[in-house]
Design a protein around this motif. Structure first.
Motif, PDB file in Angstrom:
ATOM      1  N   TYR A  85     -31.379  30.242   8.857  1.00  0.00           N
ATOM      2  CA  TYR A  85     -31.922  30.858  10.279  1.00  0.00           C
ATOM      3  C   TYR A  85     -33.271  31.292  10.454  1.00  0.00           C
ATOM      4  O   TYR A  85     -34.096  31.206  11.762  1.00  0.00           O
ATOM      5  N   LYS A  86     -33.936  31.921   9.289  1.00  0.00           N
ATOM      6  CA  LYS A  86     -35.468  32.105   9.271  1.00  0.00           C
ATOM      7  C   LYS A  86     -36.154  31.041   9.700  1.00  0.00           C
ATOM      8  O   LYS A  86     -37.271  30.889  10.356  1.00  0.00           O
ATOM      9  N   ILE A  87     -36.064  30.058   8.772  1.00  0.00           N
ATOM     10  CA  ILE A  87     -36.899  28.671   8.792  1.00  0.00           C
ATOM     11  C   ILE A  87     -36.669  28.294  10.251  1.00  0.00           C
ATOM     12  O   ILE A  87     -37.740  27.716  10.908  1.00  0.00           O
ATOM     13  N   SER A  88     -35.495  28.087  10.797  1.00  0.00           N
ATOM     14  CA  SER A  88     -35.197  27.488  12.125  1.00  0.00           C
ATOM     15  C   SER A  88     -35.761  28.248  13.222  1.00  0.00           C
ATOM     16  O   SER A  88     -36.379  27.726  14.169  1.00  0.00           O
ATOM     17  N   SER A  89     -36.076  29.578  13.010  1.00  0.00           N
ATOM     18  CA  SER A  89     -36.511  30.445  14.283  1.00  0.00           C
ATOM     19  C   SER A  89     -38.108  30.216  14.187  1.00  0.00           C
ATOM     20  O   SER A  89     -38.702  29.885  15.239  1.00  0.00           O
ATOM     21  N   LEU A  90     -38.641  30.094  12.838  1.00  0.00           N
ATOM     22  CA  LEU A  90     -40.016  29.920  12.837  1.00  0.00           C
ATOM     23  C   LEU A  90     -40.346  28.439  13.112  1.00  0.00           C
ATOM     24  O   LEU A  90     -41.404  28.372  13.912  1.00  0.00           O
ATOM     25  N   THR A  91     -39.632  27.408  12.862  1.00  0.00           N
ATOM     26  CA  THR A  91     -39.848  26.337  13.402  1.00  0.00           C
ATOM     27  C   THR A  91     -39.866  26.135  14.884  1.00  0.00           C
ATOM     28  O   THR A  91     -40.677  25.142  15.544  1.00  0.00           O
ATOM     29  N   SER A  92     -38.714  26.672  15.482  1.00  0.00           N
ATOM     30  CA  SER A  92     -38.471  26.656  16.916  1.00  0.00           C
ATOM     31  C   SER A  92     -39.600  27.273  17.573  1.00  0.00           C
ATOM     32  O   SER A  92     -40.352  26.851  18.773  1.00  0.00           O
ATOM     33  N   LEU A  93     -40.279  28.297  16.714  1.00  0.00           N
ATOM     34  CA  LEU A  93     -41.541  29.050  17.495  1.00  0.00           C
ATOM     35  C   LEU A  93     -42.664  28.074  17.930  1.00  0.00           C
ATOM     36  O   LEU A  93     -43.359  28.053  18.608  1.00  0.00           O
ATOM     37  N   ILE A  94     -42.811  27.365  16.463  1.00  0.00           N
ATOM     38  CA  ILE A  94     -44.098  26.375  16.507  1.00  0.00           C
ATOM     39  C   ILE A  94     -43.847  25.340  17.682  1.00  0.00           C
ATOM     40  O   ILE A  94     -44.847  24.998  18.262  1.00  0.00           O
ATOM     41  N   MET A  95     -42.479  24.705  17.640  1.00  0.00           N
ATOM     42  CA  MET A  95     -42.418  23.823  18.555  1.00  0.00           C
ATOM     43  C   MET A  95     -42.683  24.196  20.201  1.00  0.00           C
ATOM     44  O   MET A  95     -43.176  23.579  20.949  1.00  0.00           O
ATOM     45  N   PHE A  96     -42.379  25.315  20.191  1.00  0.00           N
ATOM     46  CA  PHE A  96     -42.605  26.114  21.474  1.00  0.00           C
ATOM     47  C   PHE A  96     -43.841  26.141  21.894  1.00  0.00           C
ATOM     48  O   PHE A  96     -44.276  25.581  23.029  1.00  0.00           O
ATOM     49  N   VAL A  97     -44.743  26.532  21.030  1.00  0.00           N
ATOM     50  CA  VAL A  97     -46.224  26.566  21.357  1.00  0.00           C
ATOM     51  C   VAL A  97     -46.761  25.364  21.534  1.00  0.00           C
ATOM     52  O   VAL A  97     -47.623  25.101  22.246  1.00  0.00           O
ATOM     53  N   GLU A  98     -46.386  24.238  20.987  1.00  0.00           N
ATOM     54  CA  GLU A  98     -46.903  23.007  20.724  1.00  0.00           C
ATOM     55  C   GLU A  98     -46.585  22.196  22.185  1.00  0.00           C
ATOM     56  O   GLU A  98     -47.451  21.624  22.961  1.00  0.00           O
ATOM     57  N   CYS A  99     -45.198  22.571  22.602  1.00  0.00           N
ATOM     58  CA  CYS A  99     -44.914  21.947  23.822  1.00  0.00           C
ATOM     59  C   CYS A  99     -45.860  22.688  24.776  1.00  0.00           C
ATOM     60  O   CYS A  99     -45.944  21.818  26.037  1.00  0.00           O
ATOM     61  N   PHE A 100     -45.853  23.862  24.876  1.00  0.00           N
ATOM     62  CA  PHE A 100     -46.434  24.717  25.901  1.00  0.00           C
ATOM     63  C   PHE A 100     -48.068  24.158  26.094  1.00  0.00           C
ATOM     64  O   PHE A 100     -48.449  23.997  26.956  1.00  0.00           O
ATOM     65  N   LEU A 101     -48.625  24.035  24.916  1.00  0.00           N
ATOM     66  CA  LEU A 101     -50.174  23.710  24.811  1.00  0.00           C
ATOM     67  C   LEU A 101     -50.227  22.092  25.495  1.00  0.00           C
ATOM     68  O   LEU A 101     -51.176  21.920  26.229  1.00  0.00           O
ATOM     69  N   ASN A 102     -49.388  21.296  25.112  1.00  0.00           N
ATOM     70  CA  ASN A 102     -49.426  20.055  25.807  1.00  0.00           C
ATOM     71  C   ASN A 102     -49.044  20.006  27.321  1.00  0.00           C
ATOM     72  O   ASN A 102     -49.764  19.093  27.972  1.00  0.00           O
ATOM     73  N   SER A 103     -48.312  20.879  27.716  1.00  0.00           N
ATOM     74  CA  SER A 103     -48.162  20.860  29.182  1.00  0.00           C
ATOM     75  C   SER A 103     -49.359  21.602  30.112  1.00  0.00           C
ATOM     76  O   SER A 103     -49.192  21.577  31.123  1.00  0.00           O
TER      77      SER A 103
END
Length: 210
Positions: free
Chosen positions: A81-99
């Motif tokens: 769950y710690k790995i998944s939370s961290l991974t989702s956080l990075i994916m969030f920022v990447e999607c946000f930056l692209n938008s």
């Protein structure tokens, strides 16, 4: 689904269960990954609270120095769950930056060749987008504070990358390299990491979380 007041268009995608359709409005990917990161972070706290009641073995004879071995499945779930939370956080920022990159945005790569948004999304990493693109498309109030903030975020990204590209080659101390990565993961304060990331997002788009 189209609404007239206020004007909006949303997409619905069904889940088929027991021959019925269930679902809701499809969220923006960035928002979904942000929500996912927070959900996993909350789950990590809930799992941590279960540790004292799931001790299977104790090493040591001093209460302050005892090493409590807990149920393996609980510990594995905690780490996952710690790995998944961290991974989702990075994916969030990447999607946000692209938008945040305009559809008609163009720039030059290191070879001086003109590239468009699509190429940036596919080829450029988070550091390049944060450093070279965002300051050109967004009015950042303080570039120095912004650089400091995205530097903190890139540290989270480095840890995430260690797990995505996990190495197994032993070093000169004959230790598996992933031991350090797990130690950093265990010591990572997810709540603080998410809060630091929220600060970065607000520097780019102050109204994002409104």
């Amino acid at each position: 689904m189209i609404k007239e007041d206020p004007p909006s268009m949303n997409y619905l995608a069904p889940v088929i269960y027991q021959d019925q359709l269930f679902g809701s409005i499809i969220p923006q990917p960035a928002s979904l990954f942000y929500y996912q990161s927070k959900q996993f972070s909350d789950a990590v706290i809930s799992l941590l609270e279960k540790f004292p009641d799931n001790v299977t073995m104790v090493f040591g004879n001093n209460d302050n120095d005892d090493f409590n071995i807990i149920d393996k499945d609980l510990y594995y779930t905690f780490l996952s769950y710690k790995i998944s939370s961290l991974t989702s956080l990075i994916m969030f920022v990447e999607c946000f930056l692209n938008s945040m990159i305009p559809d008609d945005y163009q720039t030059k790569n290191k070879k001086g060749i003109d590239i468009d948004k699509g190429e940036i999304e596919r080829r450029w990493g988070l550091k390049e987008k944060l450093k070279d693109v965002i300051p050109k498309v967004v009015q950042v109030e303080s570039i120095e504070k912004y650089q400091t903030q995205y530097g903190k975020f890139l540290e989270f990204n480095t840890l995430r990358n260690h797990f995505i590209h996990l190495k197994t080659t032993r070093n000169e101390k004959n230790l598996d390299p992933f031991l350090d990565h797990f130690q950093n993961l265990i010591n990572l304060d997810l709540k603080k990491s998410i809060e630091e990331t929220e600060v970065l997002i607000k520097m780019i788009d102050p109204k994002y979380f409104d």
